[in-house]
Motif scaffolding. Structure first.
Motif, short mmCIF file in Angstrom:
data_model
loop_
_atom_site.label_atom_id
_atom_site.label_comp_id
_atom_site.label_asym_id
_atom_site.label_seq_id
_atom_site.Cartn_x
_atom_site.Cartn_y
_atom_site.Cartn_z
N SER A 1 0.66 -1.21 -0.23
CA SER A 1 0.28 0.06 -0.19
C SER A 1 1.17 1.36 -0.25
O SER A 1 1.86 1.16 0.29
CB SER A 1 -0.45 0.12 1.07
OG SER A 1 -0.21 0.17 2.54
N THR B 1 1.89 3.22 2.12
CA THR B 1 2.76 3.19 3.50
C THR B 1 4.65 1.94 3.05
O THR B 1 5.49 2.86 3.09
CB THR B 1 2.41 2.13 4.76
OG1 THR B 1 1.29 2.95 4.82
CG2 THR B 1 3.47 1.80 5.84
N THR C 1 -4.92 13.62 3.92
CA THR C 1 -6.73 13.04 4.01
C THR C 1 -7.42 13.22 5.14
O THR C 1 -8.38 13.44 5.04
CB THR C 1 -6.37 11.71 3.90
OG1 THR C 1 -5.49 11.58 2.28
CG2 THR C 1 -7.60 10.61 3.18
N LYS D 1 -7.20 4.71 -4.15
CA LYS D 1 -6.98 5.95 -4.40
C LYS D 1 -7.90 7.11 -6.06
O LYS D 1 -8.85 6.87 -6.36
CB LYS D 1 -6.67 7.41 -3.68
CG LYS D 1 -5.89 6.58 -1.56
CD LYS D 1 -5.85 7.70 -0.81
CE LYS D 1 -5.77 7.33 0.72
NZ LYS D 1 -5.13 6.92 1.78
C1 PLP Z 1 -4.22 6.63 2.56
C2 PLP Z 1 -2.87 7.70 2.61
C3 PLP Z 1 -2.05 6.71 3.15
C4 PLP Z 1 -1.27 5.42 3.53
O1 PLP Z 1 -1.67 4.76 2.96
P1 PLP Z 1 -2.19 3.64 2.73
O2 PLP Z 1 -2.06 2.59 0.95
O3 PLP Z 1 -2.66 3.31 3.98
O4 PLP Z 1 -0.33 2.35 2.94
C5 PLP Z 1 -0.27 8.02 3.16
N1 PLP Z 1 -1.01 9.26 3.19
C6 PLP Z 1 -1.28 9.93 2.26
C7 PLP Z 1 -2.21 11.13 2.43
C8 PLP Z 1 -3.12 9.03 2.83
O5 PLP Z 1 -3.75 9.67 2.28
#
Ligand code: PLP
Length: 394
Positions: free
Chosen positions: A63, A65, A143, A196
């Motif tokens: 993901s 992260t 977010t 996203k």
């Molecule tokens: C969703 C998100 C993350 C984390 O991403 P994951 O895919 O959940 O690991 C990091 N930074 C921002 C700004 C996010 O919106």
């Protein structure tokens, strides 16, 4: 339960049918002779999303992260001084990640609702005459609060004092939805994910690295195996992968990029701005405000709606889910309960974006919060009607 569920969180987002179909394939040989014909253009096209000609894209079965982790592990060293800012759940998680990696983190704690403090960055960088700061971090779109920051401004701050630090950007909830310019803004690493703006399920950590960031590999001693860029480069250059790739997601990514290019990247950004403006019109008609403290911070992908004193934003989220099969997003951390969030990114159009407004209104009414039914929907409708354009000539 009859009827469909409504997902309006800022990721994962709705996966359009075309992408679902593209992913609904038989498993395939990741060493197939003709795989490079698929993978090489995919990587080239992903560069267009980041707006880079000279950068390189890495795609990990992870993901966002994981993308962060790869960015740090391939370029920096224990004890490296880095400049960061925290103003929400995700920017703070990034700080935590860098601290766990043993970096020497200078983290500016900003108000939740503000964004990257460009002026403070400029002062700190200008004072760093010995160039001890190795990297500057900026969360493009926080977010948790619905705050978008000025990445070009961070680049200007670096250039104003000729500072050589790398510029790291978290673009997880902005890439493919809000304008981002890797080359023009001199970004060295941008991290994104699949679930996203790219409208895919979770499972791809997507990283774009500049030539300067790539050159840091040689000096970086942090341990890595899964996230080693060198292994990716060796195999990706041939059109393959160092370990089993998530082919379904990659086929989905192909469909996602096709959809974005067919619409036109700039049109995608304009659509997101329009959807976001409709949501903000509704918020304003409710007599409420976004958590974002100024217009310049307003995010075009997510709005955190501040609820009136005595109301609980997270109760709105629970109620909407329980009564109306609508997923809004809770507020986290410092602002827990003070807001609820509406995700308005990815596969989104006029009638879709009215849904979370409608459901939030009904939920707030049910909870006895001060709201006039239809007020937000009407304001959003009025804006959308006033700015409507035909999809198809009649
Ligand atoms: C969703 C998100 C993350 C984390 O991403 P994951 O895919 O959940 O690991 C990091 N930074 C921002 C700004 C996010 O919106």
């Amino acid at each position: 339960m009859s009827g469909r569920n409504f997902l309006f969180i800022p990721g994962p987002t709705t996966v359009p049918r075309r992408i679902q179909n593209a992913m609904n394939i038989e498993q395939e040989d990741m060493r197939a002779l003709d795989l490079p014909e698929f993978t090489k253009p995919l990587y080239e096209d992903m560069k267009k999303i980041f707006k880079t000609k000279t950068g390189r894209v890495f795609i990990f079965p992870a993901s966002g992260t994981g993308g962060w982790e790869s960015a740090v592990a391939n370029t920096l060293n224990v004890g490296d001084k880095v400049l960061m800012s925290g103003f929400g759940h995700f920017s703070n998680l990034w700080i935590d990640l860098c601290q766990r990696w043993g970096l020497d983190v200078q983290a500016l704690a900003e108000a939740w609702g503000d964004g990257v403090p460009v002026e403070k960055y400029a002062d700190i960088l200008a004072a760093d005459k010995q160039h001890e700061i190795k990297a500057v971090f900026a969360t493009h779109n926080e977010t948790a609060t619905g705050v978008a920051s000025d990445i070009a401004g961070v680049r200007k701050a670096l250039d104003a004092c000729n500072h050589p630090a790398l510029l790291f950007v978290d673009g997880v909830s902005s890439i493919g939805s809000i304008d981002f310019r890797m080359d023009e803004w001199g970004v060295d690493i941008c991290v994104s994910g699949s679930q996203k703006g790219l409208m895919l399920p979770t499972g791809l950590g997507i990283v774009c690295a500049s030539e300067k960031a790539l050159a840091c590999r040689a000096g970086s001693k942090l341990p890595k195996t899964f996230f080693d860029w060198n292994d990716q480069i060796k195999t990706n250059d041939l059109g393959y992968f160092p370990y089993t790739p998530p082919m379904n997601l990659l086929r989905g990514l192909r469909a996602s990029l096709d959809m974005i290019f067919e619409e036109g990247l700039e049109n995608v950004f304009a659509r997101h701005k329009r959807m976001a403006t409709a949501v903000r019109a509704a918020v304003s008609a409710w007599g409420m405000q976004p958590i974002a403290t100024a217009e310049k911070w307003y995010s075009d992908t997510v709005t955190a709606v501040k609820v009136p004193a005595g109301c609980d934003g997270n109760a709105v989220v629970r109620h909407a889910y329980s009564y109306y099969n609508l997923a809004l997003s809770i507020s986290l951390g410092k602002i827990a309960g003070q807001a609820f969030r509406i995700g308005h990114l990815g596969d989104m159009n006029e009638l879709m974006v009215l849904t979370p407004i409608n459901g939030a209104e009904m939920s707030m009414k049910d909870l006895g919060y001060p709201i006039t039914l239809g007020s937000g929907v009407a304001a959003a409708q009025a804006y959308l009607c006033a700015t409507a354009k035909p999809r198809i000539a009649q």
